[in-house]
Design a protein around this motif. Structure first.
Motif, mmCIF file in Angstrom:
data_model
loop_
_atom_site.group_PDB
_atom_site.id
_atom_site.type_symbol
_atom_site.label_atom_id
_atom_site.label_comp_id
_atom_site.label_asym_id
_atom_site.label_seq_id
_atom_site.Cartn_x
_atom_site.Cartn_y
_atom_site.Cartn_z
ATOM 1 N N SER A 6 118.330 -1.066 -39.633
ATOM 2 C CA SER A 6 117.094 -1.282 -40.392
ATOM 3 C C SER A 6 116.598 -2.718 -40.256
ATOM 4 N N ASN A 7 117.508 -3.683 -40.177
ATOM 5 C CA ASN A 7 117.066 -5.069 -39.967
ATOM 6 C C ASN A 7 116.492 -5.255 -38.564
ATOM 7 N N MET A 8 117.108 -4.607 -37.585
ATOM 8 C CA MET A 8 116.578 -4.637 -36.224
ATOM 9 C C MET A 8 115.166 -4.060 -36.206
ATOM 10 N N PHE A 25 122.904 -13.286 -60.503
ATOM 11 C CA PHE A 25 122.082 -13.205 -59.305
ATOM 12 C C PHE A 25 122.960 -12.931 -58.094
ATOM 13 N N ALA A 26 122.405 -12.182 -57.180
ATOM 14 C CA ALA A 26 123.030 -11.964 -55.877
ATOM 15 C C ALA A 26 121.959 -12.315 -54.853
ATOM 16 N N GLY A 27 122.176 -11.904 -53.622
ATOM 17 C CA GLY A 27 121.138 -12.193 -52.648
ATOM 18 C C GLY A 27 121.605 -12.027 -51.229
ATOM 19 N N VAL A 28 120.909 -12.703 -50.319
ATOM 20 C CA VAL A 28 121.152 -12.526 -48.889
ATOM 21 C C VAL A 28 120.889 -13.849 -48.182
ATOM 22 N N THR A 58 115.952 -4.768 -49.286
ATOM 23 C CA THR A 58 114.506 -4.976 -49.185
ATOM 24 C C THR A 58 114.200 -6.441 -48.869
ATOM 25 N N GLN A 59 115.016 -7.343 -49.420
ATOM 26 C CA GLN A 59 114.838 -8.772 -49.117
ATOM 27 C C GLN A 59 115.303 -9.107 -47.704
ATOM 28 N N GLU A 60 116.376 -8.446 -47.252
ATOM 29 C CA GLU A 60 116.855 -8.663 -45.885
ATOM 30 C C GLU A 60 115.737 -8.400 -44.885
ATOM 31 N N HIS A 61 115.001 -7.320 -45.114
ATOM 32 C CA HIS A 61 113.945 -6.916 -44.184
ATOM 33 C C HIS A 61 112.784 -7.915 -44.168
ATOM 34 N N LEU A 62 112.683 -8.746 -45.212
ATOM 35 C CA LEU A 62 111.651 -9.778 -45.253
ATOM 36 C C LEU A 62 112.131 -11.085 -44.626
ATOM 37 N N ILE A 63 113.352 -11.502 -44.980
ATOM 38 C CA ILE A 63 113.754 -12.856 -44.565
ATOM 39 C C ILE A 63 114.324 -12.914 -43.149
#
Length: 198
Positions: A17-19, A140-143, A180-185
């Motif tokens: 999905s990131n690709m 908080f978590a994140g990527v 969803t954030q991975e796909h943006l950053i």
């Protein structure tokens, strides 16, 4: 800039999905025209990786190297390097590539290889990041998108996104919100690196 002289090779092991997010951004933001850049190939260590299907549909060259067919990690990495170097990449992008890479591999692509990790590094390197964040009571978590070094999940941080940990979150619900954030950053991090090369 009309000619393409900046090849990107993406490594995947699964859905990709990131690709796919990177490919869509490359088309939408006209990386070919703007930076002379393109995703030249997608390589997977699993023949059934769903991301390969999407890549082929986009006309991207694909290759499969089954790590189980090699006697050692070093032998696999040597063959993987040959497959990548065929495309002479300016960037090697790890997008859910579930292999620990040898120091020799990492050194070969020093400064050209990046990864995305589902935590706010340096917190929670390795696996099971979402459950560990919940278990620790994180708010908080994140990527993180980072350069790859010989040390797992270290290297210069290129981009980060913060995601709240909500009451009742499971590892699955948190992972979905982080994705969803991975796909943006991740596409943004790649684009910023291309800008610097322009």
């Amino acid at each position: 800039m009309s000619g393409v002289n900046k090849n990107i090779v993406i490594l995947i092991s699964g859905g990709g999905s990131n690709m796919a997010a990177i490919l869509k951004t490359a088309q939408k933001h006209h990386w070919r025209e703007q930076f002379g850049a393109r995703v030249a190939a997608v390589i997977s260590n699993k023949a059934d990786a769903q991301g390969l299907v999407f890549a082929r549909e986009q006309g991207i060259a694909t290759a499969v190297l089954d790590h189980r067919a090699f006697a050692s990690r070093e032998a696999f990495d040597a063959e993987l390097m040959a497959a990548i170097d065929h495309h002479n990449p300016v960037l090697v992008v790890l997008a859910g590539f579930m292999r620990i890479l040898t120091p020799g591999f990492v050194a070969h692509y020093a400064g050209r290889i990046i990864n995305i990790h589902p935590s706010l590094l340096p917190a929670f390197t390795g696996l099971n990041t979402h459950q560990r964040a919940i278990d620790m009571g994180c708010k908080f978590a994140g990527v993180t998108v980072h350069r790859v070094t010989a040390e797992l999940d270290h290297g210069d941080i290129l981009e980060q996104a913060v995601v709240p940990v909500l009451p009742g979150d499971t590892a699955q619900t948190l992972a979905e919100r982080v994705l969803t954030q991975e796909h943006l950053i991740y596409p943004r991090a790649v684009e910023r690196l291309l800008e610097k090369m322009a």
